[in-house]
Design a protein around this motif. Structure first.
Motif, PDB file in Angstrom:
ATOM      1  N   GLU A   1       0.834  -1.206   0.000  1.00 39.97           N
ATOM      2  CA  GLU A   1       0.000   0.000   0.000  1.00 39.97           C
ATOM      3  C   GLU A   1       0.869   1.256   0.000  1.00 39.97           C
ATOM      4  O   GLU A   1       0.814   2.058  -0.911  1.00 39.97           O
ATOM      5  CB  GLU A   1      -0.931   0.034   1.231  1.00 39.97           C
ATOM      6  N   LYS A   2       1.709   1.401   1.031  1.00 44.18           N
ATOM      7  CA  LYS A   2       2.473   2.645   1.142  1.00 44.18           C
ATOM      8  C   LYS A   2       3.493   2.768   0.015  1.00 44.18           C
ATOM      9  O   LYS A   2       3.741   3.862  -0.487  1.00 44.18           O
ATOM     10  CB  LYS A   2       3.172   2.726   2.492  1.00 44.18           C
ATOM     11  N   ARG A   3       4.096   1.660  -0.379  1.00 43.61           N
ATOM     12  CA  ARG A   3       5.067   1.723  -1.482  1.00 43.61           C
ATOM     13  C   ARG A   3       4.453   1.131  -2.754  1.00 43.61           C
ATOM     14  O   ARG A   3       5.152   0.529  -3.565  1.00 43.61           O
ATOM     15  CB  ARG A   3       6.333   0.952  -1.110  1.00 43.61           C
ATOM     16  N   SER A   4       3.178   1.312  -2.873  1.00 42.76           N
ATOM     17  CA  SER A   4       2.422   0.650  -3.944  1.00 42.76           C
ATOM     18  C   SER A   4       3.052   0.812  -5.325  1.00 42.76           C
ATOM     19  O   SER A   4       3.115  -0.135  -6.103  1.00 42.76           O
ATOM     20  CB  SER A   4       0.996   1.193  -3.961  1.00 42.76           C
ATOM     21  N   TYR A   5       3.533   2.029  -5.603  1.00 42.21           N
ATOM     22  CA  TYR A   5       4.054   2.275  -6.954  1.00 42.21           C
ATOM     23  C   TYR A   5       5.129   1.255  -7.328  1.00 42.21           C
ATOM     24  O   TYR A   5       5.184   0.782  -8.442  1.00 42.21           O
ATOM     25  CB  TYR A   5       4.618   3.699  -7.060  1.00 42.21           C
ATOM     26  N   ASN A   6       5.957   0.925  -6.374  1.00 40.31           N
ATOM     27  CA  ASN A   6       7.075   0.027  -6.670  1.00 40.31           C
ATOM     28  C   ASN A   6       6.739  -1.457  -6.506  1.00 40.31           C
ATOM     29  O   ASN A   6       7.593  -2.312  -6.657  1.00 40.31           O
ATOM     30  CB  ASN A   6       8.278   0.392  -5.791  1.00 40.31           C
ATOM     31  N   TYR A   7       5.483  -1.745  -6.176  1.00 40.27           N
ATOM     32  CA  TYR A   7       5.094  -3.150  -5.987  1.00 40.27           C
ATOM     33  C   TYR A   7       3.837  -3.525  -6.776  1.00 40.27           C
ATOM     34  O   TYR A   7       3.125  -4.431  -6.403  1.00 40.27           O
ATOM     35  CB  TYR A   7       4.859  -3.435  -4.503  1.00 40.27           C
TER      36      TYR A   7
ATOM     37  N   LEU B   1       9.485  -3.841  -8.267  1.00 36.56           N
ATOM     38  CA  LEU B   1      10.012  -3.160  -9.450  1.00 36.56           C
ATOM     39  C   LEU B   1      11.472  -2.739  -9.248  1.00 36.56           C
ATOM     40  O   LEU B   1      12.248  -2.717 -10.185  1.00 36.56           O
ATOM     41  CB  LEU B   1       9.151  -1.911  -9.690  1.00 36.56           C
ATOM     42  N   ILE B   2      11.840  -2.398  -8.018  1.00 33.88           N
ATOM     43  CA  ILE B   2      13.196  -1.906  -7.737  1.00 33.88           C
ATOM     44  C   ILE B   2      13.752  -2.642  -6.510  1.00 33.88           C
ATOM     45  O   ILE B   2      13.003  -3.234  -5.759  1.00 33.88           O
ATOM     46  CB  ILE B   2      13.192  -0.399  -7.406  1.00 33.88           C
ATOM     47  N   ASP B   3      15.080  -2.566  -6.342  1.00 40.37           N
ATOM     48  CA  ASP B   3      15.698  -3.062  -5.109  1.00 40.37           C
ATOM     49  C   ASP B   3      15.121  -2.284  -3.939  1.00 40.37           C
ATOM     50  O   ASP B   3      14.989  -1.065  -4.017  1.00 40.37           O
ATOM     51  CB  ASP B   3      17.211  -2.831  -5.129  1.00 40.37           C
TER      52      ASP B   3
HETATM   53  C1  LIG Z   1       9.866   3.891  -5.575  1.00 33.13           C
HETATM   54  O1  LIG Z   1      11.242   3.807  -5.772  1.00 33.13           O
HETATM   55  C2  LIG Z   1      11.876   5.026  -6.083  1.00 33.13           C
HETATM   56  C3  LIG Z   1      13.321   4.745  -6.449  1.00 33.13           C
HETATM   57  O2  LIG Z   1      13.990   4.120  -5.396  1.00 33.13           O
HETATM   58  C4  LIG Z   1      11.743   5.973  -4.886  1.00 33.13           C
HETATM   59  O3  LIG Z   1      12.365   7.205  -5.153  1.00 33.13           O
HETATM   60  C5  LIG Z   1      10.259   6.181  -4.602  1.00 33.13           C
HETATM   61  O4  LIG Z   1      10.095   6.951  -3.451  1.00 33.13           O
HETATM   62  C6  LIG Z   1       9.540   4.840  -4.433  1.00 33.13           C
HETATM   63  N1  LIG Z   1       8.119   5.084  -4.409  1.00 33.13           N
HETATM   64  C7  LIG Z   1       7.321   4.581  -3.471  1.00 33.13           C
HETATM   65  C8  LIG Z   1       5.870   4.939  -3.559  1.00 33.13           C
HETATM   66  O5  LIG Z   1       7.736   3.868  -2.585  1.00 33.13           O
END
Ligand SMILES: *[C@@H]1O[C@H](CO)[C@@H](O)[C@H](O)[C@H]1NC(C)=O
Ligand code: HEM
Length: 506
Positions: free
Chosen positions: A94-100, A381-383
């Motif tokens: 949820e909080k880091r949704s964009y990257n997951y 999506l990212i480390d």
């Molecule tokens: C996703 O990853 C990028 C690159 O590490 C980071 O700058 C960004 O804050 C992350 N976004 C979220 C919603 O966690």
């Protein structure tokens, strides 16, 4: 000889490069990977998984007690991380949704040479093509559109009650038709035929393939994509024959209901629907092969498939729970009688807030046996890092909704018991709504959840008001206790009817 030398040098170069990469890589992340069952060289945890008798989500639940909130599995070099607590699920998904919000590669399901479910947008990668589909579905399934569907749901519920009164033994079919008819009407404006409806048959025909090929890792080719070039006649090539069959079923599912809408438009008999609204809004003509035509067709097929079986499976699970706990049904009937009197059969959406116990029964049904306990896999999506562990980009992420829904810290003691009173405690800090876990997470959360909850509420409340759900009978006419057993797949049905016996209240 010369050519051998060249390739040797190339090889040496590649090795040095790989070694450097892994060194540099290691420097970048000093955090350890999450713990997990140790596994064997090469095949990883494949044996741990194969030898376990448990259903997948129960096995992961047990491993969570050993390895904690977040653990990893390795299968043939493929890394999966399983999340087991509310904290881990909400923080990452949820909080880091964009990257997951990405999905793992589903070769069997998506590759054109295999099943090629090109409309299956719940498996799309996190890209603009997915976004376009997601927006399109959201337009017609968001909360403020829901009242437009109330009449469709009321009609379907009336029909369900009528059929249950006429032939209670076939309740499994009636419930499937209830869920299917709502979605067919909403998406295509099509009215389900009473018997052997051709479009319901299409979904049922396609469902086996979707359940199997849609579970990542069910086929070797998900791990070794080059296997798709194995010819069907080759030993082990049987999956290619299956793939061809399922591809055909999938393409019929996408095209045939759409062609029905197209004909209805030409004949001027089309009823309002998801398809018609979007055809008008994007000013396309069905048959023009535009991009938007494709998107609308895909979304319609998705909604039908994703919504019908899940809703029906939830209702079957409810019937199972009621047949095991007649005292809870009596309590719910008393509540309904006190709110609407003997007119319970006409209960409506506006009564929902007046029925806390009925709502608790619904919540407990979603919590007790969620129909998609492992949801649909996400991909990092990212480390990233979480709770002191490293999560490499590309890892498949599974949120085990089951563990969160059976967490005693959230839902109280005896989590495997069906006990709606968990939700009747009152006070400020009641347990979290099970919908938070049962419908997935973040940008990938189920877009059909509002519709699904309305369909479930209407059927459950009218069913309780009108019928008594009892235990099934054996051949000699004695009551038997139904087995609490579930089938493994993307959607987990209670294992086979009969789970209960429905008869008109006297
Ligand atoms: C996703 O990853 C990028 C690159 O590490 C980071 O700058 C960004 O804050 C992350 N976004 C979220 C919603 O966690
Ligand atoms: C009880 C009924 C239902 C349950 C339990 C359910 C559950 C889920 C779950 C767990 C996901 C995966 C979410 C994630 O990846 O985190 C999902 C996705 C999806 N659901 Fe449902 N669902 C139900 C009904 C419906 C209905 C009625 C529709 C009709 C519109 C629908 C359409 C979809 C679609 C299109 C996706 C894919 C979303 C994406 O990948 O972006 N579902 N559902």
């Amino acid at each position: 000889m010369a050519s051998f030398n060249v390739s040797f040098q190339v090889l040496a170069g590649v090795f040095t490069f790989l070694a450097l990469c892994s060194l540099l890589g290691r420097r970048r992340h000093i955090l350890p990977l999450p713990p997990g069952p140790r596994g064997l060289p090469l095949i990883g945890n494949m044996w741990d998984i194969a030898r376990s008798q448990d259903l997948s989500w129960i096995r992961y639940w047990k491993w969570a007690q050993v390895y904690g909130d977040i653990f990893q599995l390795r299968i043939l070099g493929h890394r999966t991380i399983v999340l087991n607590s509310r904290e881990a699920m909400t923080t990452l998904l949820e909080k880091r949704s964009y990257n997951y919000s990405d999905r793992p590669d589903m070769h069997m399901f998506l590759d054109k040479q295999l099943v090629g479910t090109e409309w299956g947008f719940f498996t799309f990668r996190h890209n603009d093509w997915w976004r376009l589909h997601r927006r399109t579905v959201h337009q017609r399934f968001q909360p403020r559109v829901m009242p437009e569907y109330y009449n469709i749901q009321r009609t379907a519920a009336e029909s369900l009650m009528g059929k249950l009164a006429a032939s209670p033994a076939n309740f499994f079919d009636h419930i499937n038709n209830y869920a299917g008819s709502i979605l067919l009407k909403i998406t295509y404006g099509y009215t389900l035929q009473e018997k052997d409806d051709p479009y319901m048959c299409l979904v049922l025909g396609a469902m086996e393939g979707i359940d199997k090929s849609g579970s990542h890792g069910f086929f070797w080719v998900d791990y070794f994509p080059f296997l798709k070039y194995v010819p069907a006649w080759f030993p082990g090539g049987g999956f290619k024959i299956k793939a061809r069959e399922w591809k055909e079923a999938n393409s019929r599912l996408k095209n045939e209901p759409w062609n029905w809408v197209k004909r209805a438009i030409e004949e001027g008999s089309a009823e309002p629907s998801f398809c018609i609204r979007l055809i008008e809004r994007s000013s396309i003509t069905p048959g023009d092969n535009s991009v938007m035509e494709d998107v609308i067709k895909n979304c319609a097929a998705n909604a039908f498939v994703a919504g019908a079986e899940t809703t029906a499976a939830t209702l079957c699970c409810f019937i199972l729970a009621m047949s095991l706990h007649p005292e809870l049904q009596i309590r719910a009937q008393t509540e309904i009688d006190s709110v609407v009197g003997p007119l319970g059969g006409t209960l409506d959406f506006s009564d929902r807030d007046k029925l806390p116990f009925v709502n608790a029964l619904i919540a407990e049904t979603l919590r007790w046996h969620p129909v998609a306990p492992l949801g649909v896999a996400h991909r990092a999506l990212i480390d990233d890092e979480y709770a002191g562990y490293f999560i490499p980009a590309g890892t498949t992420i599974i949120a085990n909704a089951w563990t969160a829904l059976h967490d005693e810290k959230l839902y109280g003691p005896d989590p495997t018991a069906f006990n709606p009173y968990r939700f009747m405690m009152g006070g400020r800090e009641g347990p979290p709504n099970p919908e938070l876990f049962a419908f997935g997470f973040g940008r990938r959360i189920c877009p059909g959840r509002y519709l699904a909850m309305n369909s479930i509420y209407l059927a459950v409340s009218r069913l309780i008001a009108t019928f008594t759900i009892a235990r099934p009978l054996d051949d000699a006419g004695n009551e038997i206790t139904p087995e609490i057993a579930f089938a493994d797949g993307v959607v987990r049905y209670t294992k086979l009817p009969p789970h209960g016996r429905v008869h008109k209240k006297n």
